[in-house]
Design an enzyme around this catalytic site. Sequence first.
Site, PDB file in Angstrom:
ATOM      1  N   GLU A  72       0.840  -1.210   0.000  1.00  0.00           N
ATOM      2  CA  GLU A  72       0.000   0.000   0.000  1.00  0.00           C
ATOM      3  C   GLU A  72       0.877   1.263   0.000  1.00  0.00           C
ATOM      4  OE1 GLU A  72      -1.725   0.874   3.839  1.00  0.00           O
ATOM      5  OE2 GLU A  72      -3.446   1.907   2.957  1.00  0.00           O
ATOM      6  N   LYS A 101      -9.752   2.280  -1.679  1.00  0.00           N
ATOM      7  CA  LYS A 101      -9.874   1.750  -0.313  1.00  0.00           C
ATOM      8  C   LYS A 101     -11.167   2.241   0.340  1.00  0.00           C
ATOM      9  CE  LYS A 101      -6.966   1.570   3.894  1.00  0.00           C
ATOM     10  NZ  LYS A 101      -5.745   2.164   4.491  1.00  0.00           N
ATOM     11  N   CYS A 136      -5.077  -2.908   3.429  1.00  0.00           N
ATOM     12  CA  CYS A 136      -4.633  -2.639   4.794  1.00  0.00           C
ATOM     13  C   CYS A 136      -5.765  -2.634   5.822  1.00  0.00           C
ATOM     14  CB  CYS A 136      -3.832  -1.330   4.813  1.00  0.00           C
ATOM     15  SG  CYS A 136      -2.711  -1.186   6.227  1.00  0.00           S
TER      16      CYS A 136
HETATM   17  N1  LIG Z   1      -2.636   2.041   6.471  1.00  0.00           N
HETATM   18  C1  LIG Z   1      -3.525   1.436   7.230  1.00  0.00           C
HETATM   19  O1  LIG Z   1      -4.634   1.160   6.819  1.00  0.00           O
HETATM   20  C2  LIG Z   1      -3.068   1.105   8.627  1.00  0.00           C
HETATM   21  C3  LIG Z   1      -4.021   0.189   9.362  1.00  0.00           C
HETATM   22  C4  LIG Z   1      -3.595  -0.028  10.773  1.00  0.00           C
HETATM   23  O2  LIG Z   1      -2.579   0.473  11.213  1.00  0.00           O
HETATM   24  C5  LIG Z   1      -4.423  -0.868  11.651  1.00  0.00           C
HETATM   25  O3  LIG Z   1      -5.497  -1.297  11.229  1.00  0.00           O
HETATM   26  O4  LIG Z   1      -4.001  -1.097  12.787  1.00  0.00           O
END
Ligand SMILES: NC(=O)CCC(=O)C(=O)O
Length: 278
Positions: A59, A131, A166
């Site tokens: 990502e 996303k 993510c």
């Molecule tokens: N970039 C993200 O989506 C980080 C997600 C995260 O740090 C978490 O779910 O804990």
Amino acid sequence: MLCPSAPSERDGGTVHGSSLRAALIQLRVDPDEPVADRRERAARMVREQSAADLVVLPEGWPVGAFSFDRFEDEAEPAADGPTAAAMSAAARDADVWLHAGSVVERAPGGELFNTSLVFAPDGSLAATYRKIHRFGFDRGEATLMAAGTETVTVDHPAAVIGLATCYDLRFPEQFRSLVDAGSRVFVVPAGWPRARAGHWSLLARARAVENQAYVLACGTSGSHAGVPMAGRSAIIDPWGDVLAEAEDAEEQVLTATLDLAEVARIRDTFPALKDRVL
Ligand SMILES: NC(=O)CCC(=O)C(=O)O
């Protein structure tokens, strides 16, 4: 090739082929490397994976998933920005399907999205996924970016692939919807912090077990915006067994061959998906 999710059989989709060689590039993202240099380096690494059927990047790697102060300056169009151009050429040169991770997309209306790009081996843009679940609660991505609204699957010749990014990993309902659209493999690029590495590994396995699907979880290595990354990329089979896992947060390429028949075998012999009531 882009298939916005639509209702289909609950317990499967079409099996197109029997195996898929996956290569996950756990790219290092750190502030010392200019974005243009990282683009070139990532493209070089993709070209080295010509033996794969599907190559995956993490990502937000061009700028860094947590480099919020650079989002405005580094935002680019999804289809014809500098990252799309570099990744399209790399996919074509390597003759591979490429999930090029995500970029900070500047949409035609000016809003920013966290957008994944998937290229076919001829270099064409086969799918984009914005996303859906933005991370940060009342700061960062959650306030700077707009949310995607559509789940997306990709019709790879070996299997239908469901896309998530993510923080989406924390929302099992998105994965169920991708299963309903026929997914047998999930690709999850991430910039997941080391502070919650345990959640990353646990949730990736949970999504594999509950959906009886392969999970390709490709994280970032290094440290950017003061946030050390978890790395721990993993290739997980539909029984929840880890086929390959990055040992630490160093840059590395993780490979494994997925046996797609295994998805049907597990769904047939342990048909929990058929017992869904909700
Ligand atoms: N970039 C993200 O989506 C980080 C997600 C995260 O740090 C978490 O779910 O804990």
